[in-house]
Scaffold this motif. Structure first.
Motif, short mmCIF file in Angstrom:
data_model
loop_
_atom_site.label_atom_id
_atom_site.label_comp_id
_atom_site.label_asym_id
_atom_site.label_seq_id
_atom_site.Cartn_x
_atom_site.Cartn_y
_atom_site.Cartn_z
N THR A 16 13.18 -12.32 10.90
CA THR A 16 13.23 -12.77 9.50
C THR A 16 11.88 -13.26 8.98
OG1 THR A 16 13.83 -15.01 10.19
CG2 THR A 16 15.63 -13.45 9.78
N ASN A 17 10.90 -13.36 9.88
CA ASN A 17 9.58 -13.92 9.55
C ASN A 17 9.69 -15.38 9.05
OD1 ASN A 17 7.83 -11.79 10.20
ND2 ASN A 17 8.37 -10.72 8.29
N GLU A 18 10.72 -16.08 9.50
CA GLU A 18 10.89 -17.48 9.12
C GLU A 18 10.28 -18.41 10.16
OE1 GLU A 18 14.92 -18.48 8.34
OE2 GLU A 18 15.08 -17.18 6.57
N TRP A 19 9.61 -19.46 9.66
CA TRP A 19 9.02 -20.48 10.52
C TRP A 19 9.78 -21.80 10.31
CZ3 TRP A 19 4.36 -20.30 13.53
CH2 TRP A 19 3.70 -19.08 13.50
N THR A 20 10.03 -22.51 11.38
CA THR A 20 10.58 -23.86 11.31
C THR A 20 9.81 -24.73 12.29
OG1 THR A 20 12.28 -23.33 12.93
CG2 THR A 20 12.89 -23.13 10.61
N GLY A 21 9.93 -26.04 12.14
CA GLY A 21 9.21 -26.94 13.04
C GLY A 21 9.88 -28.28 13.15
N SER A 22 9.54 -29.02 14.19
CA SER A 22 10.02 -30.38 14.36
C SER A 22 8.86 -31.27 14.78
CB SER A 22 11.14 -30.43 15.42
OG SER A 22 10.64 -30.06 16.70
N GLY A 23 8.87 -32.50 14.27
CA GLY A 23 7.77 -33.43 14.54
C GLY A 23 7.39 -34.15 13.27
N THR A 24 6.66 -35.25 13.39
CA THR A 24 6.24 -36.03 12.23
C THR A 24 4.72 -36.04 12.13
OG1 THR A 24 6.23 -38.08 13.54
CG2 THR A 24 8.27 -37.52 12.38
N GLY A 25 4.23 -36.35 10.94
CA GLY A 25 2.80 -36.44 10.70
C GLY A 25 2.16 -35.12 10.34
N TRP A 26 2.97 -34.07 10.15
CA TRP A 26 2.44 -32.75 9.80
C TRP A 26 3.56 -31.94 9.16
CZ3 TRP A 26 4.85 -28.47 11.95
CH2 TRP A 26 5.71 -28.74 13.02
N TRP A 27 3.20 -30.83 8.54
CA TRP A 27 4.21 -29.91 8.03
C TRP A 27 3.65 -28.50 7.98
CZ3 TRP A 27 1.07 -32.54 4.68
CH2 TRP A 27 0.57 -31.84 3.60
N ILE A 28 4.55 -27.53 7.83
CA ILE A 28 4.14 -26.14 7.70
C ILE A 28 3.87 -25.88 6.22
CG2 ILE A 28 4.78 -23.73 8.06
CD1 ILE A 28 6.65 -24.68 10.30
N GLU A 29 2.61 -25.72 5.87
CA GLU A 29 2.24 -25.61 4.45
C GLU A 29 2.55 -24.22 3.89
OE1 GLU A 29 -1.75 -25.62 1.64
OE2 GLU A 29 -1.81 -26.67 3.56
N LYS A 30 2.18 -23.19 4.63
CA LYS A 30 2.35 -21.83 4.12
C LYS A 30 2.48 -20.86 5.30
CE LYS A 30 0.51 -18.85 0.47
NZ LYS A 30 1.69 -19.08 -0.39
N THR A 31 3.26 -19.80 5.09
CA THR A 31 3.41 -18.78 6.14
C THR A 31 3.25 -17.39 5.56
OG1 THR A 31 5.82 -18.54 5.84
CG2 THR A 31 5.07 -20.27 7.35
N GLU A 32 2.86 -16.47 6.41
CA GLU A 32 2.75 -15.05 6.03
C GLU A 32 3.03 -14.24 7.30
OE1 GLU A 32 2.36 -11.71 3.74
OE2 GLU A 32 2.30 -13.80 3.02
N LYS A 33 4.30 -13.80 7.43
CA LYS A 33 4.75 -13.07 8.62
C LYS A 33 4.47 -13.89 9.88
CE LYS A 33 4.36 -8.51 6.48
NZ LYS A 33 3.76 -7.16 6.54
N ASN A 34 3.55 -13.46 10.73
CA ASN A 34 3.34 -14.10 12.03
C ASN A 34 2.24 -15.18 11.99
OD1 ASN A 34 1.48 -11.98 11.53
ND2 ASN A 34 0.84 -12.04 13.68
N ILE A 35 1.87 -15.61 10.79
CA ILE A 35 0.80 -16.60 10.64
C ILE A 35 1.33 -17.80 9.85
CG2 ILE A 35 -1.57 -17.00 9.83
CD1 ILE A 35 -2.00 -14.00 9.85
N ALA A 36 0.93 -19.02 10.24
CA ALA A 36 1.36 -20.23 9.55
C ALA A 36 0.23 -21.24 9.49
CB ALA A 36 2.57 -20.85 10.26
N LYS A 37 0.16 -21.97 8.37
CA LYS A 37 -0.82 -23.05 8.23
C LYS A 37 -0.13 -24.37 8.53
CE LYS A 37 -4.32 -25.62 7.29
NZ LYS A 37 -4.87 -25.87 5.98
#
Length: 413
Positions: A16-37
């Motif tokens: 699905t090219n979806e990114w998720t994450g867990s943790g504090t003090g950061w976030w996933i700003e932007k994604t494009e297929k297999n790349i994430a900021k």
């Protein structure tokens, strides 16, 4: 206080090219297929030109389920880019750890304890008991509205930054990073538009606050002692930049005493006064608790003057009017003045709207506006208006001198 350690786990679903994450003090700003900021909530010291520098943060990444290869690039103080390669259709899982030093201290009111709040209250009590035992007048206003000269300097800096971003976009070969740079460029342009509006619409309010500071400063330094029988009522501000700086700067130009009560905003060193805006007040009290700071600015004031401002000033407006309304501050001993009514007109309409629905008192919760709403006795009004700095000064001086004649120029009830 300045050391920081972040932990995070990220999940990438190739289907699905979806990114998720867990943790504090950061976030996933932007994604494009297999790349994430990955973006940090607080900037962490890092110099890309000197990656081995000892005070740069350390970044370690682990491929949890060994699905393909995960790597990072464009590492800087704001975060880094994660990229997965040669993976299967199964979910990719990686963890990372960042250990370093924050660029600047950013306050977190959820982390405040009793000790900090009690210390703030005790420090304020000491300050006013010794340095302003007859109270103060407080000037509230935007920390962002600056003089035309300051706004134009900021515009030049932003314009230079925009030029560098445009050059970087033209040179960059990474499509994903170009998208990120384009976003930064758009945000920089929005900041530039704000400074243009300050020059065109708001710099006059900075000049107005400066003029009021000069008028009250001259009165404080030359006439007040005689007029108030030896009592001294200094100017007090929130100790910050913008309108607060203008008022303090004006009063200090007349060799008057100015108290600045500020708190940590995450843009300067808590203990270092060098090169900070607060030096425009010759006496500063820096607090931990934002709410107590707001209360102190209001509770010790005989007159609270509201110059044009934003969220912080609006907070102070509502707190002041609520306290006068509920007798936490006595009407006959506290005056609130809105300066430049053309700016505050939407707020006055909001008050009319609240009165229309019965949310506030139809008789006693009014703003006295000459020629508009001034027919009722003074007890009906919470506040009044002044067209500019001269009128604000005359009303403030007259009220303070009236309190002195009534033997009410005191802090305590």
């Amino acid at each position: 206080m300045m050391q920081i350690e972040l932990h995070g786990t990220v999940f990438y679903d190739p289907a699905t090219n979806e990114w998720t994450g867990s943790g504090t003090g950061w976030w996933i700003e932007k994604t494009e297929k297999n790349i994430a900021k990955i973006t940090f909530e607080e900037a962490i010291t890092f110099d890309p030109r000197k990656p081995s520098k000892t005070n740069n943060y350390s970044l370690s990444i682990s491929n949890i389920n060994d699905n393909g290869n995960v790597d990072s690039y464009n590492v800087d103080e704001d975060g880094f880019i994660l990229c997965w390669e040669d993976y299967s259709n199964d979910t990719c899982i990686a963890s990372f750890q960042v250990i370093g030093t924050k660029v600047s201290f950013v306050p977190n009111d959820r982390a405040l304890g009793t000790d900090e709040s009690v210390a703030d209250i005790y420090a304020a009590e000491l300050l006013f008991s010794y340095e302003a035992k007859y109270g103060v007048i407080s000037l509230m206003g935007s920390g962002s509205i600056s003089s035309k000269e300051i706004a134009e300097k900021k515009l030049n800096v932003l314009n230079s930054h925009a030029g560098k971003l445009q050059t970087a976009i033209e040179k960059d070969q990474d499509p994903f990073n170009m998208i990120l740079l384009q976003g930064k460029l758009e945000r920089t342009k929005i900041k530039m538009e704000r400074q243009h509006r300050i020059v065109e619409k708001s710099a006059k309010y900075w000049d107005s606050a400066l003029k009021f500071g000069e008028l009250w400063g001259h009165y404080s330094a030359n006439e007040q002692e005689k007029a108030l029988g030896g009592c001294y009522v200094p100017l007090c501000t929130g100790g910050g930049p913008g309108i607060m700086r203008a008022g303090a700067q004006g009063a200090r130009s007349q060799h008057a005493h100015v108290i600045g009560i500020d708190c940590q905003f995450g843009v300067d060193n808590f203990f270092n006064l060098k090169d900070t805006y607060s030096v425009h007040s010759n006496q500063r009290l820096r607090m931990n608790n934002f709410s107590i700071r707001e209360g102190v600015l209001i509770n010790y004031s005989h007159v609270i003057l509201f110059w044009p401002g934003g969220f912080g000033t609006a907070w102070e407006v509502y707190e002041t009017l609520s306290k006068i309304q509920t007798n936490h501050l006595r009407r006959h001993r506290t005056k609130a003045i809105f300066v430049h009514p053309e700016y505050w007109e939407p707020f006055f309409k909001c008050i009319d709207h609240m009165r229309e629905y019965g949310a506030i008192n139809s008789y006693g919760d009014r703003i006295k506006i000459l020629g508009v709403d001034d027919q009722l006795p003074d007890e009906a009004y919470l506040a009044e208006v002044a067209s500019g700095p001269e009128e604000a000064f005359e009303k403030t001086r007259a009220y303070v001198e009236q309190l002195y004649r009534k033997n009410q120029l005191t802090l305590k009830a």
